[in-house]
Design a protein around this motif. Structure first.
Motif, PDB file in Angstrom:
ATOM      1  N   CYS A   1      10.040   1.162   5.203  1.00 28.63           N
ATOM      2  CA  CYS A   1       8.623   0.803   5.408  1.00 28.63           C
ATOM      3  C   CYS A   1       7.680   1.947   5.027  1.00 28.63           C
ATOM      4  O   CYS A   1       6.470   1.741   4.915  1.00 28.63           O
ATOM      5  CB  CYS A   1       8.369   0.360   6.841  1.00 28.63           C
ATOM      6  N   TYR A   2       8.243   3.131   4.845  1.00 28.03           N
ATOM      7  CA  TYR A   2       7.483   4.308   4.378  1.00 28.03           C
ATOM      8  C   TYR A   2       6.531   4.901   5.410  1.00 28.03           C
ATOM      9  O   TYR A   2       5.775   5.818   5.077  1.00 28.03           O
ATOM     10  CB  TYR A   2       6.681   4.006   3.095  1.00 28.03           C
TER      11      TYR A   2
ATOM     12  N   GLU B   1       4.686   8.546   4.946  1.00 25.55           N
ATOM     13  CA  GLU B   1       3.220   8.652   4.915  1.00 25.55           C
ATOM     14  C   GLU B   1       2.723   9.651   5.952  1.00 25.55           C
ATOM     15  O   GLU B   1       1.745  10.346   5.721  1.00 25.55           O
ATOM     16  CB  GLU B   1       2.584   7.285   5.201  1.00 25.55           C
ATOM     17  N   ARG B   2       3.385   9.688   7.121  1.00 23.62           N
ATOM     18  CA  ARG B   2       2.874  10.492   8.228  1.00 23.62           C
ATOM     19  C   ARG B   2       3.445  11.897   8.275  1.00 23.62           C
ATOM     20  O   ARG B   2       2.967  12.740   9.041  1.00 23.62           O
ATOM     21  CB  ARG B   2       3.168   9.793   9.553  1.00 23.62           C
TER      22      ARG B   2
ATOM     23  N   LEU C   1       0.805  -1.233   0.000  1.00 20.96           N
ATOM     24  CA  LEU C   1       0.000   0.000   0.000  1.00 20.96           C
ATOM     25  C   LEU C   1       0.835   1.279   0.000  1.00 20.96           C
ATOM     26  O   LEU C   1       0.295   2.360  -0.222  1.00 20.96           O
ATOM     27  CB  LEU C   1      -0.929   0.012   1.213  1.00 20.96           C
ATOM     28  N   LYS C   2       2.133   1.171   0.273  1.00 22.23           N
ATOM     29  CA  LYS C   2       2.956   2.373   0.412  1.00 22.23           C
ATOM     30  C   LYS C   2       4.127   2.384  -0.565  1.00 22.23           C
ATOM     31  O   LYS C   2       4.674   1.325  -0.827  1.00 22.23           O
ATOM     32  CB  LYS C   2       3.496   2.467   1.845  1.00 22.23           C
TER      33      LYS C   2
ATOM     34  N   PRO D   1      -3.306   3.482   3.924  1.00 28.79           N
ATOM     35  CA  PRO D   1      -2.272   2.607   4.492  1.00 28.79           C
ATOM     36  C   PRO D   1      -2.360   2.448   6.013  1.00 28.79           C
ATOM     37  O   PRO D   1      -1.770   1.530   6.569  1.00 28.79           O
ATOM     38  CB  PRO D   1      -0.965   3.285   4.088  1.00 28.79           C
ATOM     39  N   GLU D   2      -3.084   3.335   6.682  1.00 21.40           N
ATOM     40  CA  GLU D   2      -3.196   3.218   8.147  1.00 21.40           C
ATOM     41  C   GLU D   2      -4.399   2.341   8.545  1.00 21.40           C
ATOM     42  O   GLU D   2      -4.332   1.606   9.516  1.00 21.40           O
ATOM     43  CB  GLU D   2      -3.357   4.601   8.790  1.00 21.40           C
TER      44      GLU D   2
END
Lengths: 285, 172
Positions: B74-75, B79-80, A159-160, A170-171
């Motif tokens: 792991c990205y 993402e955050r 997903l990432k 993704p969360e």
């Protein structure tokens, strides 16, 4: 019947061929034809190749995209690592003519063909969810798995980065929950569900103890809930959990199944052909 | 006191940006990345600090850092990140630069050398060929492993792109 070039990668065919045989059987049952392409190589492994030398990473990935282009097919992968490499390379090259021209120079010198920037890359779980659909999957279930409680491990590169994948949040995703529950099994939530298995980025190769500490952390979270097995969609995460539990010498061990193997069980396929004997952690379910 | 002796190399952040890390300078050091990092929970790796060193041009410390190799890509940080810093992509750029500066991990050299020979990450061993057969699969996977001509093209690509030389050099 839709048709895709089947990208094998390395860990699946050379460590867990049961995932390969399961994938071939379940995709056929679901009406998706997989075509072998003997021009495919390593994706190449993003953690190591892209970290060391991004030009090499992009060129070899481009060659794999060329191989599918020449077969007039899009690619399907069953590994998050292969997905990471190929989908990102396609994203870069399909939208950037200058970058493509640069890579094409290397491909030409090496005797490959020009990449035209059209190949698409799909994760098989994405195809199952979007193209096949959970209703069609449920119809194929011969042995309901309704007694099984499953801990889903998404892995990272399915997903990432979400800006490239654009598949699910993704969360708090739901693709794999839907696919698991289509068999009647129950998906169990647990702490840090979206956390990495620890193996990626060349960490397992370089510092296996560090990778294992991350795996152990996740396994400790799994101990807080009640589950029958860990489910993955990536042979590399699969390897990290399957070998990791043995290496950690844990008392409590969870069988590790790839989604293809779970579907193989649910669809009533010959258990011997699912390759559980090759797992280090016994599959006693 | 020791920190003050580092001579900032202004070319370093510029090079990271030119090589694809275009969001490097957006970082305002909030630490969301480090707080999200699964590797940082187990090791001394602090991605926030590496990004700061990169912005400041403390090239030597970044490139020689063992921590740079603790990232599992792991990205989660990327993402955050509230500032849209492409942290993981920047790690990858910095790793490429570290390798060019001669910092290559022994196991990566070994695996790279194997990749340069077989175009696969792992070797195909005899027992696995048997196991494949037992599962109704071809003994040799139907990849370039079963087609020498096609294998040679991939090996050529790795040569032309500069990988073979890099792995050989790294091995010395």
């Amino acid at each position: 019947m839709s048709k895709y070039a089947f990208f094998l990668g390395c860990v699946m065919p050379m460590r867990y061929p049961g995932i390969e045989s399961s994938t071939r059987m379940i995709m056929k049952a679901l009406g998706i034809e997989l075509v072998d392409v003997d021009e495919f190589s390593c994706c190449p492994a993003p953690g190591i190749t892209r970290s060391l030398h991004s030009d090499t990473w992009l060129s070899v990935a481009a060659h794999n995209l060329v191989a599918a282009q020449e077969a007039k097919l899009d690619i399907v992968v069953v590994c998050n690592g292969c997905y990471g490499s190929l989908d990102e390379a396609a994203h870069m090259l399909n939208h950037d003519e200058a970058k493509r021209a640069e890579v094409n120079k290397i491909l030409k010198r090496a005797g490959s063909k020009e990449y035209k920037g059209k190949t698409k890359v799909h994760h098989f779980a994405e195809l199952l969810h979007k193209e096949v659909g959970t209703d069609a999957i449920t119809k194929k279930v011969k042995h309901t798995l309704e007694n099984l409680k499953i801990a889903i491990h998404y892995g990272c590169h399915f997903l990432k980065p979400s800006a490239v994948r654009n598949l699910d949040n993704p969360e708090t995703p739901h693709i794999l929950e839907d696919l698991v529950e289509a068999t009647g099994a129950k998906s169990v939530d647990y702490r840090q569900k979206q956390m990495c298995c620890g193996a990626g980025g060349g960490v397992r190769a370089n510092t296996p103890d560090v990778a294992l500490k991350m795996t152990e952390e996740k396994l400790n979270y799994l101990d807080e809930v009640e589950i029958d097995l860990i489910l993955d969609v990536c042979p590399f995460c699969h390897l990290q959990y399957d070998r990791g539990q043995k290496d950690l010498g844990r008392d409590k061990q969870y069988p590790v199944l790839h989604l293809s193997q779970l579907y193989g069980m649910a669809f009533g396929m010959d258990r011997k052909l699912l390759g559980f004997e090759l797992h280090d952690t016994p599959v006693d379910i | 006191m020791g920190e003050a002796t580092y001579k900032p190399d202004n070319k370093f952040p510029r090079e990271i940006i030119e090589r694809g890390g275009t969001t490097l300078l957006r970082c305002f050091q909030c630490g969301t990345c480090t707080g999200s990092c699964p590797s940082g929970r187990q090791t001394a790796f602090r991605i926030r600090k590496l990004i700061r060193w990169a912005q400041l041009g403390i090239a030597d410390k970044v490139l020689a850092s063992e921590d740079l190799w603790m990232c599992t890509t792991c990205y989660t940080c990327q993402e955050r990140c509230p500032r849209g810093v492409e942290v993981t992509d920047i790690v990858m750029v910095m790793r490429n630069m570290a390798v060019e500066a001669g910092h290559m991990q022994a196991q990566h050299i070994r695996i790279g050398a194997s990749l340069a020979k077989t175009a696969h990450l792992l070797p195909l061993k005899e027992p696995m060929m048997k196991a494949r057969k037992g599962l109704g699969l071809s003994e040799v996977p139907p990849t370039v492993l079963s087609n020498k001509k096609n294998l040679d093209i991939v090996l050529n690509i790795m040569k032309e792109a500069g990988f073979v030389k890099l792995v050989q050099k790294g091995g010395k």
